[in-house]
Design a protein around this motif. Structure first.
Motif, PDB file in Angstrom:
ATOM      1  N   PRO A  29       0.843  -1.195   0.000  1.00 43.76           N
ATOM      2  CA  PRO A  29       0.000   0.000   0.000  1.00 43.76           C
ATOM      3  C   PRO A  29       0.874   1.239   0.000  1.00 43.76           C
ATOM      4  O   PRO A  29       1.984   1.203   0.511  1.00 43.76           O
ATOM      5  CB  PRO A  29      -0.754  -0.129   1.317  1.00 43.76           C
ATOM      6  N   SER A  30       0.409   2.325  -0.540  1.00 40.52           N
ATOM      7  CA  SER A  30       1.150   3.583  -0.482  1.00 40.52           C
ATOM      8  C   SER A  30       0.813   4.274   0.834  1.00 40.52           C
ATOM      9  O   SER A  30      -0.199   4.001   1.462  1.00 40.52           O
ATOM     10  CB  SER A  30       0.781   4.482  -1.658  1.00 40.52           C
ATOM     11  N   THR A  31       1.697   5.199   1.254  1.00 39.63           N
ATOM     12  CA  THR A  31       1.429   5.910   2.510  1.00 39.63           C
ATOM     13  C   THR A  31       0.154   6.736   2.425  1.00 39.63           C
ATOM     14  O   THR A  31      -0.588   6.849   3.397  1.00 39.63           O
ATOM     15  CB  THR A  31       2.614   6.826   2.864  1.00 39.63           C
ATOM     16  N   SER A  32      -0.112   7.316   1.263  1.00 48.28           N
ATOM     17  CA  SER A  32      -1.338   8.104   1.122  1.00 48.28           C
ATOM     18  C   SER A  32      -2.571   7.209   1.248  1.00 48.28           C
ATOM     19  O   SER A  32      -3.551   7.569   1.901  1.00 48.28           O
ATOM     20  CB  SER A  32      -1.359   8.838  -0.215  1.00 48.28           C
ATOM     21  N   ASP A  33      -2.517   6.022   0.649  1.00 54.71           N
ATOM     22  CA  ASP A  33      -3.644   5.098   0.750  1.00 54.71           C
ATOM     23  C   ASP A  33      -3.902   4.700   2.200  1.00 54.71           C
ATOM     24  O   ASP A  33      -5.048   4.629   2.643  1.00 54.71           O
ATOM     25  CB  ASP A  33      -3.377   3.836  -0.082  1.00 54.71           C
ATOM     26  N   LEU A  34      -2.833   4.431   2.932  1.00 54.92           N
ATOM     27  CA  LEU A  34      -2.993   4.030   4.324  1.00 54.92           C
ATOM     28  C   LEU A  34      -3.640   5.126   5.154  1.00 54.92           C
ATOM     29  O   LEU A  34      -4.511   4.872   5.990  1.00 54.92           O
ATOM     30  CB  LEU A  34      -1.630   3.656   4.922  1.00 54.92           C
TER      31      LEU A  34
END
Length: 543
Positions: A215-220
């Motif tokens: 997962p990307s940090t923005s998604d998390l």
């Protein structure tokens, strides 16, 4: 304008002793929020639920200010049932004539109201509901599937409608497994920015948002707040068609190696300190909002709420006229129901108008307001709501509670006659302290005592106010626009228990109830201090 994430509007509810998850059809949702469906056991609700619902009025909680949540929700209602919901898609919830609606300012206030008000339902944040363990309703979508708000059902809604060529579409009322009250949130920026630094910031921010990794940090971060990320296929298209086209003069920002690394690799990996600092800087608003918001929610959960202080306030005391005698006349089961309903009406209006419930004893309330307009609108609506309530015949058979009409045949009394005293206090006229037992702010001082004594003198079905508050209303040229037409009468000078000098008091009512004048049942406390003439010879003032 580019899409950032997909979100939805949850239906939070509070139905005592209802153990199942509430399931609502699309038309039932439209019926509740249009005022057409007013009881929980209405067949249009009961038919989608196996557990029996209570025969109790529904209390819808709505937003009073313009909001994206209202826009998504009313757009959904327009699709659910255009015949029931006739207002279309709006950003500000319309003024529904049903007396049970409660309007609050923020999404957080919706959450707070649902927690406090039994038999309520409101539209708000699924993150708040999850954090506070508040039940949310499933909605039967167009395919007939009962779907709750979730990351997966938001993603399904996006897949239902979005295309790489058109992401400016509504995603409400989808089928399959999509949640029918979903929407896309967008990021707006000016293409004509002259500052290269601002363009670099936007480029870096959008590059981080549209990072394609799992997962990307923005998604998390988005998913922590119950937002579904934009699907990767759309991210790639947005990067190529918009983000990579951002330029500074003749220089395309995506061609700079350090920016590309900064925007993609470092943030995607999330293992470099500089990347972490950049992430925190960019999402500080989101993260700080999240922390602040949930601190407030924790305060609600713990019921530790501080009342207004450090500024001028208004104190209101209220009770029901002849309540002791009414208890002797009305069967206990009916009286229990009526007192509970009285409390629900008062509390719903306190929530709507930012009234702080200091304490309650029996049928009496002590309330603090931080706004004159809120206080006046609240007490006037308490009279109106009590009069319009469907009280049981046993209560209406008591002499002070009988239905009374004026000379034009308009009902002016019906059921409980609530009497209230309201006084304005400047900042230095009171002391505010947190009660260690109730975890609520309490107020002390001569001005607080005066408000209580004013309530003692008030006539059932009216609000008595101090000279200080009367002067404020008289000198406010916008009072009619802010509070509606008021009916104000001077009721002469009164000796009040514990107050050294006689005080001039005024009656206040909404102008729609002005014909109550001359039909009040005398108050023994008013008669005992020689003030009866004030009832018969009042100096009427209308606004």
């Amino acid at each position: 304008m580019v899409p950032l994430f997909i979100s939805g509007v949850a239906l939070l509810y509070n139905i005592p002793n209802f153990k199942s998850q509430l399931i609502l059809s699309r038309s039932a949702v439209a019926g509740i929020f249009s005022g057409e469906i007013q009881y929980w056991n209405d067949n249009r609700i009961q038919q989608t639920n196996s557990e029996t619902l209570p025969n109790h009025p529904i209390q819808p909680i709505v937003r009073s200010t313009s909001s994206g949540s209202t826009s998504i929700f009313t757009s959904s209602l327009s699709h659910f049932s255009p015949t029931l919901w006739k207002y279309g898609k709006v950003t500000m919830f319309p003024n529904i004539t049903s007396t049970n609606f409660v309007s609050v300012l923020t999404s957080l206030a919706v959450t707070e109201s649902v927690i406090k008000l039994e038999y309520s339902i409101g539209y708000g944040s699924p993150a708040d509901a999850a954090f506070m363990s508040i039940p949310v309703a499933k909605i039967l979508n167009k395919a007939g599937n009962p779907v709750a708000p979730s990351i997966s059902s938001f993603k399904a809604a996006a897949q239902n409608f979005l295309t790489v060529d058109n992401y400016f579409v509504e995603i409400v009322d989808g089928d399959a497994e999509s949640y029918p009250c979903a929407g896309v949130s967008y990021f707006l920026f000016r293409k004509t920015l002259s500052s290269c630094d601002k363009k670099k910031f936007i480029f870096n921010f959008l590059s981080w948002i549209y990072t394609i990794s799992t997962p990307s940090t923005s998604d998390l971060i988005f998913e922590t707040n119950y937002f579904a990320p934009i699907p990767n296929s759309y991210k790639e298209h947005l990067v190529n068609s918009i983000v990579n086209q951002i330029s500074c003069g003749t220089l395309t920002l995506s061609s700079l190696p350090h920016l590309e690394q900064f925007g993609y690799a470092m943030i995607a990996v999330g293992s470099v300190a500089l990347s972490l600092c950049f992430t925190l800087a960019l999402v500080g608003g989101v993260r700080c909002y999240y922390v602040r918001k949930h601190r407030e929610l924790h305060k609600i959960m713990s019921y530790i709420e501080e009342g207004p202080s450090g500024k001028p306030i208004l104190i209101m005391f209220s009770d029901i006229q002849n309540s002791t005698k009414i208890w002797e006349h009305v069967p206990k089961e009916d009286m229990d129901h009526c007192i509970k309903r009285h409390h629900e009406i008062v509390r719903s209006l306190l929530t709507a108008f930012n009234g702080y419930e200091v304490k309650t004893e029996g049928d009496s309330f002590m309330v603090a307001f931080g706004s004159v307009v809120d206080a006046v609108k609240c007490v006037n609506l308490i009279h109106t709501r009590m009069m319009k309530e469907d009280w049981p015949p046993s209560l209406l058979s008591f002499p002070t509670n009988v239905e009374t009409v004026d000379d034009d045949g308009q009902i002016i009394f019906n059921g409980f006659r609530v009497r209230m005293g309201l006084h304005f206090l400047s900042e230095g006229e009171y002391s505010a302290q947190l009660d260690p037992t109730t975890k609520r702010t309490d107020y002390f001082g001569p001005g607080v005592n005066l408000a209580a004594r004013i309530a003692d003198i008030a006539l059932g079905g009216s609000t008595f106010i101090s000279k200080e508050l009367y002067d404020m209303l008289e000198n406010n040229s916008n009072i009619e626009e802010e509070c509606g037409k008021l009916f104000l009468n001077s009721y002469g000078y009164h000796s009040l228990q514990g107050i050294k000098e006689k005080r001039e008091l005024f009656m206040m009512l909404p102008n729609s109830l002005k014909t109550r004048e001359g039909r009040f049942i005398p108050n023994s406390k008013m008669q005992s201090n020689g003030s009866t003439n004030a009832i018969l010879h009042s100096n009427e003032k209308k606004y």
